[in-house]
Design an enzyme around this catalytic site. Structure first.
Site, mmCIF file in Angstrom:
data_model
loop_
_atom_site.group_PDB
_atom_site.id
_atom_site.type_symbol
_atom_site.label_atom_id
_atom_site.label_comp_id
_atom_site.label_asym_id
_atom_site.label_seq_id
_atom_site.Cartn_x
_atom_site.Cartn_y
_atom_site.Cartn_z
ATOM 1 N N GLU A 127 1.090 -1.130 -0.144
ATOM 2 C CA GLU A 127 0.139 -0.116 -0.114
ATOM 3 C C GLU A 127 0.893 1.285 -0.003
ATOM 4 O O GLU A 127 1.788 1.452 0.883
ATOM 5 C CB GLU A 127 -0.835 -0.084 1.333
ATOM 6 C CG GLU A 127 -1.541 -1.308 1.536
ATOM 7 C CD GLU A 127 -1.932 -1.519 2.813
ATOM 8 O OE1 GLU A 127 -2.043 -0.434 3.681
ATOM 9 O OE2 GLU A 127 -2.431 -2.468 3.397
ATOM 10 N N ARG A 146 -6.972 -1.170 -5.038
ATOM 11 C CA ARG A 146 -7.639 -0.491 -4.407
ATOM 12 C C ARG A 146 -7.313 0.951 -4.451
ATOM 13 O O ARG A 146 -6.048 1.116 -4.297
ATOM 14 C CB ARG A 146 -7.910 -0.891 -2.688
ATOM 15 C CG ARG A 146 -9.093 -0.204 -2.263
ATOM 16 C CD ARG A 146 -9.149 -0.685 -0.874
ATOM 17 N NE ARG A 146 -9.716 0.233 0.260
ATOM 18 C CZ ARG A 146 -9.471 0.354 1.521
ATOM 19 N NH1 ARG A 146 -8.451 -0.214 1.953
ATOM 20 N NH2 ARG A 146 -10.036 1.443 2.256
ATOM 21 N N TYR A 161 -7.784 4.917 -3.127
ATOM 22 C CA TYR A 161 -8.607 5.705 -2.083
ATOM 23 C C TYR A 161 -7.866 6.878 -1.577
ATOM 24 O O TYR A 161 -6.764 6.932 -1.793
ATOM 25 C CB TYR A 161 -9.201 4.867 -1.029
ATOM 26 C CG TYR A 161 -8.206 3.900 -0.457
ATOM 27 C CD1 TYR A 161 -7.174 2.995 -1.197
ATOM 28 C CD2 TYR A 161 -7.997 4.225 1.017
ATOM 29 C CE1 TYR A 161 -6.475 2.214 -0.419
ATOM 30 C CE2 TYR A 161 -6.861 3.424 1.657
ATOM 31 C CZ TYR A 161 -6.103 2.323 0.852
ATOM 32 O OH TYR A 161 -5.299 1.772 1.629
ATOM 33 N N ASP A 185 -7.067 8.652 1.530
ATOM 34 C CA ASP A 185 -6.627 8.134 2.940
ATOM 35 C C ASP A 185 -6.543 9.439 3.891
ATOM 36 O O ASP A 185 -6.580 10.704 3.655
ATOM 37 C CB ASP A 185 -5.411 7.369 3.071
ATOM 38 C CG ASP A 185 -4.993 6.566 4.375
ATOM 39 O OD1 ASP A 185 -6.347 6.313 4.709
ATOM 40 O OD2 ASP A 185 -4.047 6.206 4.644
ATOM 41 N N GLU A 207 -4.130 7.171 -2.189
ATOM 42 C CA GLU A 207 -3.232 5.806 -1.763
ATOM 43 C C GLU A 207 -3.937 4.952 -2.779
ATOM 44 O O GLU A 207 -4.863 4.661 -3.354
ATOM 45 C CB GLU A 207 -3.983 5.363 -0.318
ATOM 46 C CG GLU A 207 -3.219 4.264 0.172
ATOM 47 C CD GLU A 207 -3.193 4.043 1.831
ATOM 48 O OE1 GLU A 207 -3.285 4.907 2.310
ATOM 49 O OE2 GLU A 207 -2.795 2.961 2.293
ATOM 50 N N THR A 263 -2.085 -2.377 -3.759
ATOM 51 C CA THR A 263 -2.094 -3.435 -4.723
ATOM 52 C C THR A 263 -2.951 -4.681 -4.646
ATOM 53 O O THR A 263 -3.258 -4.830 -3.548
ATOM 54 C CB THR A 263 -0.785 -4.066 -4.945
ATOM 55 O OG1 THR A 263 -0.320 -4.654 -3.998
ATOM 56 C CG2 THR A 263 0.389 -3.073 -5.140
ATOM 57 N N TRP A 275 -12.085 -6.862 -0.576
ATOM 58 C CA TRP A 275 -11.101 -7.966 -0.714
ATOM 59 C C TRP A 275 -11.727 -9.222 -0.500
ATOM 60 O O TRP A 275 -10.896 -10.046 -1.545
ATOM 61 C CB TRP A 275 -10.206 -7.868 0.320
ATOM 62 C CG TRP A 275 -9.323 -6.690 0.519
ATOM 63 C CD1 TRP A 275 -9.471 -5.573 1.415
ATOM 64 C CD2 TRP A 275 -8.291 -6.132 -0.301
ATOM 65 N NE1 TRP A 275 -8.667 -4.546 1.053
ATOM 66 C CE2 TRP A 275 -8.003 -4.878 -0.106
ATOM 67 C CE3 TRP A 275 -7.970 -6.732 -1.893
ATOM 68 C CZ2 TRP A 275 -6.980 -4.327 -0.843
ATOM 69 C CZ3 TRP A 275 -6.841 -6.004 -2.288
ATOM 70 C CH2 TRP A 275 -6.418 -4.650 -2.041
#
Lengths: 489, 63
Positions: free
Chosen positions: A9, A53, A55, A57, A63, A66, A434
């Site tokens: 991330e 993902r 987004y 943060d 952010e 993977t 997820w």
């Protein structure tokens, strides 16, 4: 585990520069950046068609997390694909902002610190077998994580210390003057193992959200790392850490190298480019970062000889790990200065400083340090170095570009990516996370995948059969043109 | 101090050389000539007031 799920991330730093004009806050710029994402997914927190993902943060950091990967090639490609997506967001936001009269430049940095001492992270996830005792694992792993900056550090131009350091504080072993250090993140780590992230910034975060069958798996969340620009640095970072985990999982005795003060030690290592600073162990012994890393590399090499190579990048991982330690030991980075981030950066900045007669306290060098992490091709220093051959890579542009729209084929991300693309093509509202895939109109047919290695399922096929063909999709996309696109940017 | 390098590009060639293929991992070739040309060109990419630029980058902490 022979095959492991990996993920990383990345929080990006946002900087808007328009000399002479009203500055915009990171919040304002982040809103512009994420407007296409919100239009695409009706949220600033979405899964995209490669299964990853995207987004906004805490702290208005864009952010990118993977998708689940099970090979190092996948992991690095999917991570680099995130930079491509972020660049597309920059391009769109730049146009929208110009239309609103903001004609400055947006910079997104894949780094770990701003100029005011705020830090943000690069968080690695490694799937573990639940059978491995977590406390034993973290005790064995932390000395490795503290000293691996010798080959994983992104390099940092450190500003001179303001005022005298209080005796007994963490600053006491840090050089007072401006200098070059291995790590971006080391000075911001506050704790060894903790459930917190923002407040205390530990090395390992104990939050136990496996996003998988919790009886079988655990997810190790390592938040001490620097964000890497270099593909080869990423390869050795994730590859060596995976090898350490394999040895710990196999019960290989690695010796007790628990550090007396991990937080002091990580700073000592970062600020000592010789790798020889002696770190105090709880046992009363002292070891340098080089000694510890030599030990781990020897153990890993012997382990691979005993058990065989479990993936085809293993030789490259062991080779670069060893050459990086050689470079530090000999104080000659020539053997790694196209492959390890800190050495690539140091080489260029040193040459620039010599040419212009600058010291490490020059603002221009601090600016070049930032520029190294600027993700914009043709502007960011790393991208320029890579395009001139001064930074090596083991992937190519086509592979990274494919990873923007194609999920990793070897994990459940393949199912997620396929589902998102199909639902969007059919114009059907959906929800994913997820472990779950769901069509809003068919909640009873939701697919739950607890096994992250699973790449297909009959239930998913059933669900996909519910979708109308794209030609006969309902008119939703007519009122929202972005709805049919498989990609927010 | 931060302003002294902007404009120090008299030696710079007019044309940006075409990028060469990147070396594969493991080959630690020193592309000295390429680094030299980039050292010449980098000032044209960087904003001029380094100190103000760096200080202008302030974010909140992340997770």
């Amino acid at each position: 585990m022979d095959r492991r799920i990996y993920g990383v991330e990345t929080e990006f730093g946002v900087h808007y520069s328009h000399p002479g004009a009203r500055p915009l806050t990171p919040e304002e710029v982040a809103r512009y950046l994420f407007r296409p994402v919100v239009e695409w997914g009706r949220s600033s927190n979405v899964f995209v068609s490669n299964g990853s993902r995207l987004y906004l943060d805490v702290g208005s950091h864009p952010e990118y997390a993977t998708a689940e990967c099970s090979t190092l090639d996948e992991l690095v490609a999917v991570d680099k694909a995130g930079e491509v997506m972020m660049q597309q967001l920059i391009d769109q936001a730049t146009g929208r902002m110009a239309a609103d009269g903001f004609t400055g430049s947006i910079y997104l940095y894949k780094n770990n610190a701003d100029s005011a001492g705020n830090s943000y992270g690069s968080h690695e996830n490694y799937l573990l077998n639940r059978r491995t005792e977590f406390r034993r694992l973290s005790e064995a792993l932390i000395p490795f994580l503290i000293t691996r900056q010798l080959f994983t550090g992104a390099g940092k131009v450190v500003a001179p210390r303001a005022g005298d350091a209080e005796p007994g504080t963490l600053e006491r072993d840090r050089p007072a003057g401006a200098h070059f250090a291995f790590s971006q993140r080391a000075d911001h780590v506050m704790e060894g193992v903790s459930s917190a992230t923002t407040r205390s910034r530990p090395i390992i975060n104990t939050r136990d959200e496996p996003h998988a069958d919790a009886a079988e798996y655990r997810r190790l969340h390592v938040i001490v790392g620097d964000s890497n620009m270099s593909e080869t640095t990423q390869l050795v970072r994730f590859g060596a850490t995976d090898l350490m985990l394999r040895m710990i999982e196999a019960g290989t005795p690695l010796g007790d190298h628990q550090l007396e003060n991990p937080i002091l030690a990580i700073r000592q290592v970062s600020h000592d480019l010789t790798g020889t600073a002696e770190l105090s162990l709880r046992s009363g012994q002292r070891r340098s970062a080089l000694q510890l890393q030599r030990h781990y590399l020897e153990q890993a090499t012997a382990f691979v000889q005993r058990h065989g190579a479990h993936h085809d990048r293993l030789d490259a991982v062991l080779d670069l790990w060893g050459r990086a330690l050689d470079a530090v030991e000999r104080q000659d980075a020539a053997g790694i200065d196209t492959e390890i981030d800190w050495a690539i950066k140091q080489r260029f900045l040193t040459r620039y400083a010599e040419r212009h007669g600058l010291d490490w306290d020059s603002p221009r060098l601090a600016q070049l340090d930032l520029s190294y992490h600027d993700i914009t091709p043709g502007r960011g220093l790393f991208t320029l170095l890579q395009s001139r051959g001064a930074a090596a890579r083991f992937l190519d542009d086509d592979t990274v570009q494919r990873a923007v729209d194609t999920p990793p084929a070897t994990t459940r991300a393949a199912m997620r990516g396929r589902f998102i693309q199909a639902a969007r093509a059919a114009g059907q509202p959906y929800a994913v996370d997820w472990t779950h895939l769901k069509l809003t109109d068919r909640p009873l047919l939701a697919v739950t995948t607890k096994d992250p290695f699973q790449t297909s399922s009959d239930r998913l096929e059933d669900l996909l059969r519910c979708l109308p063909s794209p030609d006969s999709a309902p008119g939703e996309e007519a009122e929202d043109g972005a709805a049919s696109s498989v990609h927010p940017v | 101090m931060s302003q002294q390098y902007s404009g120090s590009r008299s030696e710079r060639e007019e044309d940006v050389p075409a990028p060469e293929p990147a070396p594969t991992a493991g080959s630690a070739q020193a592309h000295t000539a390429d680094l030299d040309s980039l050292l010449d060109e980098i000032d044209s990419v960087l904003e001029t007031n380094a100190e103000e630029f760096v200080k202008g980058f302030v974010q909140k902490g992340g997770q």
